[in-house]
Design a protein around this motif. Structure first.
Motif, PDB file in Angstrom:
ATOM      1  N   SER A 193      -3.402   9.145  -0.358  1.00 10.08           N
ATOM      2  CA  SER A 193      -3.295   7.750  -0.777  1.00 10.08           C
ATOM      3  C   SER A 193      -3.241   6.827   0.434  1.00 10.08           C
ATOM      4  CB  SER A 193      -2.082   7.550  -1.676  1.00 10.08           C
ATOM      5  OG  SER A 193      -0.908   7.890  -1.001  1.00 10.08           O
ATOM      6  N   GLU A 239      -0.710  -3.604  13.987  1.00 12.35           N
ATOM      7  CA  GLU A 239      -1.708  -4.067  13.025  1.00 12.35           C
ATOM      8  C   GLU A 239      -3.004  -4.333  13.774  1.00 12.35           C
ATOM      9  OE1 GLU A 239      -1.264  -4.126   9.818  1.00 12.35           O
ATOM     10  OE2 GLU A 239       0.845  -3.565   9.970  1.00 12.35           O
ATOM     11  N   LEU A 294       0.820  -1.211   0.000  1.00 12.20           N
ATOM     12  CA  LEU A 294       0.000   0.000   0.000  1.00 12.20           C
ATOM     13  C   LEU A 294       0.854   1.262   0.000  1.00 12.20           C
ATOM     14  CD1 LEU A 294      -2.583  -1.281   2.588  1.00 12.20           C
ATOM     15  CD2 LEU A 294      -2.924  -1.069   0.131  1.00 12.20           C
ATOM     16  N   ARG A 350       9.040  10.366  -3.778  1.00 12.91           N
ATOM     17  CA  ARG A 350       9.484  10.399  -2.377  1.00 12.91           C
ATOM     18  C   ARG A 350      10.979  10.105  -2.284  1.00 12.91           C
ATOM     19  NH1 ARG A 350       5.914   6.299   0.781  1.00 12.91           N
ATOM     20  NH2 ARG A 350       4.499   6.085  -0.987  1.00 12.91           N
ATOM     21  N   ARG A 407      -6.841   6.680   1.563  1.00  8.37           N
ATOM     22  CA  ARG A 407      -7.767   6.147   0.585  1.00  8.37           C
ATOM     23  C   ARG A 407      -7.508   4.656   0.359  1.00  8.37           C
ATOM     24  NH1 ARG A 407      -7.054   9.843  -3.550  1.00  8.37           N
ATOM     25  NH2 ARG A 407      -5.428   8.483  -4.302  1.00  8.37           N
ATOM     26  N   GLY A 408      -6.339   4.205   0.785  1.00  6.01           N
ATOM     27  CA  GLY A 408      -5.954   2.807   0.570  1.00  6.01           C
ATOM     28  C   GLY A 408      -6.866   1.857   1.316  1.00  6.01           C
ATOM     29  N   GLN A 409      -6.599   0.598   1.129  1.00  5.22           N
ATOM     30  CA  GLN A 409      -7.447  -0.400   1.766  1.00  5.22           C
ATOM     31  C   GLN A 409      -7.138  -0.509   3.256  1.00  5.22           C
ATOM     32  OE1 GLN A 409      -6.323  -3.767  -0.506  1.00  5.22           O
ATOM     33  NE2 GLN A 409      -6.989  -2.840  -2.413  1.00  5.22           N
ATOM     34  N   GLU A 410      -6.007   0.100   3.651  1.00  7.82           N
ATOM     35  CA  GLU A 410      -5.554  -0.050   5.019  1.00  7.82           C
ATOM     36  C   GLU A 410      -6.421   0.739   6.006  1.00  7.82           C
ATOM     37  OE1 GLU A 410      -1.575   1.191   5.361  1.00  7.82           O
ATOM     38  OE2 GLU A 410      -1.162  -0.066   7.075  1.00  7.82           O
ATOM     39  N   ARG A 447       1.540  16.101   1.664  1.00 13.22           N
ATOM     40  CA  ARG A 447       2.720  15.381   2.137  1.00 13.22           C
ATOM     41  C   ARG A 447       3.018  15.775   3.577  1.00 13.22           C
ATOM     42  NH1 ARG A 447       6.308  13.508  -1.408  1.00 13.22           N
ATOM     43  NH2 ARG A 447       7.011  12.454   0.465  1.00 13.22           N
ATOM     44  N   LEU A 487       9.539  10.366   3.729  1.00 16.62           N
ATOM     45  CA  LEU A 487       9.244   9.131   2.998  1.00 16.62           C
ATOM     46  C   LEU A 487       7.846   8.571   3.268  1.00 16.62           C
ATOM     47  CD1 LEU A 487      12.750   7.514   3.335  1.00 16.62           C
ATOM     48  CD2 LEU A 487      11.631   8.130   1.206  1.00 16.62           C
ATOM     49  N   GLN A 488       7.082   9.246   4.100  1.00 15.57           N
ATOM     50  CA  GLN A 488       5.704   8.777   4.321  1.00 15.57           C
ATOM     51  C   GLN A 488       4.870   9.073   3.072  1.00 15.57           C
ATOM     52  OE1 GLN A 488       4.827   6.962   6.832  1.00 15.57           O
ATOM     53  NE2 GLN A 488       6.703   7.252   8.017  1.00 15.57           N
ATOM     54  N   PRO A 489       3.905   8.221   2.783  1.00 15.37           N
ATOM     55  CA  PRO A 489       3.097   8.464   1.580  1.00 15.37           C
ATOM     56  C   PRO A 489       2.212   9.691   1.751  1.00 15.37           C
ATOM     57  CG  PRO A 489       2.254   6.592   2.831  1.00 15.37           C
ATOM     58  CD  PRO A 489       3.510   7.011   3.506  1.00 15.37           C
ATOM     59  N   PRO A 490       1.724  10.268   0.658  1.00 16.03           N
ATOM     60  CA  PRO A 490       0.781  11.366   0.775  1.00 16.03           C
ATOM     61  C   PRO A 490      -0.460  10.887   1.539  1.00 16.03           C
ATOM     62  CG  PRO A 490       1.437  11.042  -1.510  1.00 16.03           C
ATOM     63  CD  PRO A 490       1.984   9.895  -0.745  1.00 16.03           C
ATOM     64  N   PRO A 523       6.216   2.999   3.933  1.00 21.16           N
ATOM     65  CA  PRO A 523       7.661   2.722   3.890  1.00 21.16           C
ATOM     66  C   PRO A 523       8.090   1.682   4.915  1.00 21.16           C
ATOM     67  CG  PRO A 523       7.233   4.821   4.961  1.00 21.16           C
ATOM     68  CD  PRO A 523       5.916   4.346   4.447  1.00 21.16           C
ATOM     69  N   ARG A 563      -0.349   3.212  13.387  1.00 24.62           N
ATOM     70  CA  ARG A 563      -0.001   2.387  12.221  1.00 24.62           C
ATOM     71  C   ARG A 563       1.478   2.501  11.869  1.00 24.62           C
ATOM     72  NH1 ARG A 563      -3.961  -1.114   9.944  1.00 24.62           N
ATOM     73  NH2 ARG A 563      -5.958  -0.279  10.595  1.00 24.62           N
TER      74      ARG A 563
END
Lengths: 172, 637
Positions: free
Chosen positions: B131, B72, A33, A159, B134-137, B107, B125-128, A36, B184
């Protein structure tokens, strides 16, 4: 493939940037997903004049693949299942490692010029594999259901670029 | 070999003479012919210097960063997995306007105080957020607004933060989502959230809505049960009210009975040094102090203005809770004086214990550690708020009662002369305000008449209104008068267990048009954005509290096309005078927070202003009249 194994998919994103001090490579490993898990980057690598003359046009592929790419993959503790790149010069890395490596194509039009056995889709992107390793297509296709169809696989490479810039800023 | 390279042979004559024989007797050797031998040598044509080159490249050095593993969570259990299939609308093509403005991803930026490269890379380095969420997580029930994404990103990266968004902009949702991401990402494993008691159900509800998978444990029950909950290591989010936190931590700290050494706050900073300590004792004291108290990765204070008074027990005990990160939430970081920020900053670890920054320093710290957005700035889609002052003439009976009460009250105060305290003046103000609400003798009330008239119209159109009053007695009295509108009562006298059903009924029952609330119970934290009307039946002393009340309805997600706020003010009464002072206060409040134009003046009514509501004069011995002001103690208070 069982769901648990699918969830454990690790993606590697490799990018190399040119700086005044030389080429710097960065590799980000994420989960499926995009979260990182590990990041590795190199110190700048610069060829001297002799090396530039003697390696000629093979210098860049050598630096990118054999020197920077291989080093980064060796050092990773979390091994990726696929390595994604957006620089064609990095495709030769596939000759030196046993991981599937795929290059993101700029747009769908580029993929039409490629033979079927060299291209594959993943997430929202079309990918190109090394011409001598077309078996990577199959290896990548097994993960297609694991990655969301709208996943932007180019974004993690941004990134990596930002992280490299941050590293260079802090070293300056 | 080329022809030019052929060798030429030459004869060389070796003439030997007869040398003189020296006395040494070496003559025979000198007469012997020298022996000449020739040998063939190759002619070298290569250059004398051959540079050697081997393709050796040292392996480049690498810098590594591994990310901590997050927690998790199991997906929440569904009570009924055989859910009915619902038809869904087909996706709607984006309009040209939407297409032309692609959303810029949010970001996470490294905080200004993150110095190490690893710390900075962690955030880069963390995702925007878009996303990530919006992900399945992480499933979000609603798409956050862009400013909320920014708020979440900011909260995620800050070790200490004060989120001071104006009421109604979604501080709760931003906080819960940030907590979700911190858990998380492995940045937090144990979190304490402290809020006022009436807001506990609200937080429970919001957690269920925004982060169903997160286990939330509420601190409740008797002392031993609470002690057990505090010590359970596996609980991830603890939810507690201020009173219980203060009581339990004060007890736990007392049990530690630290006799010597340095006393440290919850961030490990020296708070107080005892005179007879030795250097060696300080660390052991710290260890014993911290290791025996429940430890948290993050402590969140909702309605953080509760610790605005640094010397209060609440502030002191809460500062000592062991934690790594501190987060304050409040829509009103300054209720009275800008200095109140210092107390919040001390909790956050931004200023040293007992540090007293001046206004300029506070303003500079605010830039780094406070995130404040107003509705005007971020929520252009909020319905307009129309404030209208309803100036009401007292009924004849009320007027007579009012004037008599004021006359008698002022006379009484004047007779007391300089002995009067602020409490005496306060009592008169309250008495006059109560008569303005309703004449106790006849039960006449011009305000109630106006309310009933307004409610006729609101109920007829199917609207819903919230009414705020200072007194539960007034609310209960109004409840009798507004039965026809399906009124519901929500104040401190209503048991907590019954409060949630009341709010549910108000929301869902089409016949419930009016919710009568007290400022103390209903002003904070509740989401009543389906109400289109707010009545301030009487006025609170502090405009910030009034704003909190109004924003129960005027908030993100408001369903009405506009929110109408009616402030009841009786003409030629104490209410008009208070309104004037409050109006001036509100302007000051905006200046301090909005433009950094800080001022030391109190924003709620201070002692001078309360005395100033009446023309109080004491008679001197000479028979002259002398103005009466507050005593020094009252002013200080």
């Amino acid at each position: 493939m069982p769901q648990a194994a699918r969830d454990k998919l690790h993606l590697g994103f490799l990018r190399i940037v040119a700086t005044e001090a030389g080429y710097v490579g960065g590799m980000l490993v994420t989960n499926r997903l995009g979260r990182p898990l590990e990041f590795q980057c190199t110190t700048p690598v610069k060829a001297n004049r002799t090396q530039e003359i003697l390696y000629g046009p093979t210098l860049k592929p050598f630096l990118f693949s054999e020197l920077i790419g291989v080093t980064l993959i060796d050092r990773l503790q979390v091994k990726p299942d696929i390595v994604l790149i957006d620089q064609q010069a990095l495709l030769d890395l596939r000759k030196h490692v046993s991981l599937p490596i795929a290059c993101l194509l700029e747009d769908a039009k580029d993929s039409h010029d490629l033979p079927d056995e060299s291209r594959v889709s993943l997430g929202a992107q079309s990918l190109q594999v090394h011409v001598e390793h077309t078996c990577d297509v199959e290896a990548i296709q097994q993960w297609t259901g694991t990655i969301p169809g709208d996943a932007d696989l180019r974004e993690p490479l941004d990134r990596v670029r930002e992280a490299l810039e941050e590293t260079l800023r802090s070293a300056a | 070999m080329t022809p030019d390279d052929t060798l030429a042979l030459h004869n060389v004559s070796l003439g030997m003479g007869t040398p003189d024989v020296p006395v040494t007797g070496m003559n025979s050797a000198l007469r012997r012919l020298p022996k000449v031998e020739t040998s063939e040598t190759g002619v070298t044509l290569r250059p004398g210097f051959v540079p050697a080159w081997k393709p050796y490249w040292p392996k480049p050095k690498t810098v590594a960063l591994t990310f901590p593993e997050g927690i998790e969570f199991l997906p929440p259990k569904r009570e009924n997995d055989d859910r009915e299939l619902k038809s869904i609308a087909p996706p709607v093509a984006k309009s040209d306007k939407d297409r032309s403005k692609p959303k810029r991803p949010t970001r996470i930026k490294p905080p200004s105080d993150a110095l190490s490269l690893q710390d900075r890379l962690f955030y880069v380095l963390q995702p925007p957020l878009e996303s990530w969420l919006r992900g399945q997580e992480l499933i979000m029930p609603f798409e956050p607004f862009p400013y909320q994404y920014e708020g979440i990103a900011w909260l995620f990266s800050q070790k200490c933060a004060l989120l001071a968004d104006e009421m109604g902009l979604g501080k709760t949702m931003q906080t819960i989502t940030a907590l979700r991401l911190l858990l998380r990402a492995g940045q937090a494993r144990r979190i304490l959230l402290v809020c006022p008691k009436p807001l506990i159900p609200n937080w429970q509800r919001e957690f269920k809505l925004w982060a169903e998978e997160l286990p939330v444990t509420t601190i409740e029950g008797n002392g031993s049960r609470r002690r057990a909950i505090w010590q359970i290591p596996g609980s991830i989010i603890l939810l507690a009210n201020y009173e219980l936190v203060v009581r339990d931590f004060a007890e736990m700290q007392k049990e530690l009975s630290v006799e010597s050494g340095e006393l440290r706050d919850g961030l490990g900073r020296v708070r107080r040094r005892r005179n007879h300590e030795t250097a060696g004792e300080s660390h052991s004291t710290l260890d014993s102090q911290l290791s025996n108290l429940p430890q948290f990765d993050l402590v969140v204070l909702d309605e953080a203005q509760r610790i605005k008074n640094r010397e209060s027990t609440t502030a002191q005990v809460i500062r000592d809770i062991p934690r790594k990160r501190s987060l304050c939430l409040t829509g009103t970081p300054i209720e009275n004086r800008p200095e109140e920020l210092a107390s919040l900053f001390e909790f956050m670890g931004v200023i040293p214990p007992a540090g007293s920054p001046d206004i300029r320093q506070l303003s500079r710290l605010s830039e780094d550690y406070i995130l404040r957005r107003t509705k005007d700035l971020v929520a252009t889609d909020l319905p307009p708020r129309l404030d209208r002052d309803e100036i009401i003439e007292l009924t004849p009976a009320q007027r007579i009662a009012y004037e008599q009460a004021e006359k008698d009250g002022v006379m009484h105060l004047n007779e007391m002369g300089e002995e009067i305290s602020i409490q005496n003046v306060f009592e008169l103000v309250l008495r006059l305000k109560q008569i303005s609400n309703m004449d106790p003798l006849t039960g006449e009330s011009a305000k109630c008449d106006r309310l009933v008239a307004d409610m006729e119209e609101i109920a007829a159109s199917g609207g819903k209104a919230i009414l705020f009053s200072q007194w539960t007695k007034t609310i209960d009295w109004l409840a009798d008068k507004t039965k026809d509108y399906g009124r519901l009562v929500y104040h401190g006298g209503v048991p907590i267990s019954k409060r949630e059903p009341i709010l549910d009924q108000f929301k869902n029952d089409p016949d419930s048009h009016l919710l009568l609330m007290s400022y103390g119970t209903g002003a904070v934290g509740l989401n009543l954005q389906f109400a289109g009307y707010v009545f301030l039946y009487d006025r609170w002393w502090n405009p910030a509290v009034e704003d909190q009340a109004i924003n129960r309805a005027h908030r993100i997600g408001a369903t009405e096309s506009q929110i109408i706020v009616s402030k009841f003010i009786c003409k030629d009464t104490i209410e008009e005078r208070i309104d004037l002072v409050l109006r001036q206060k509100r302007e000051l409040f905006n200046r301090v927070l909005g433009e950094g134009d800080n001022d030391n003046a109190s924003l709620s009514l201070n002692a001078n202003e309360i005395f100033g509501l009446f023309d109080l004069k004491a008679r001197t011995k000479k028979g002259d009249a002398k103005p009466i002001g507050p005593k020094a103690a009252d002013v200080a208070a």
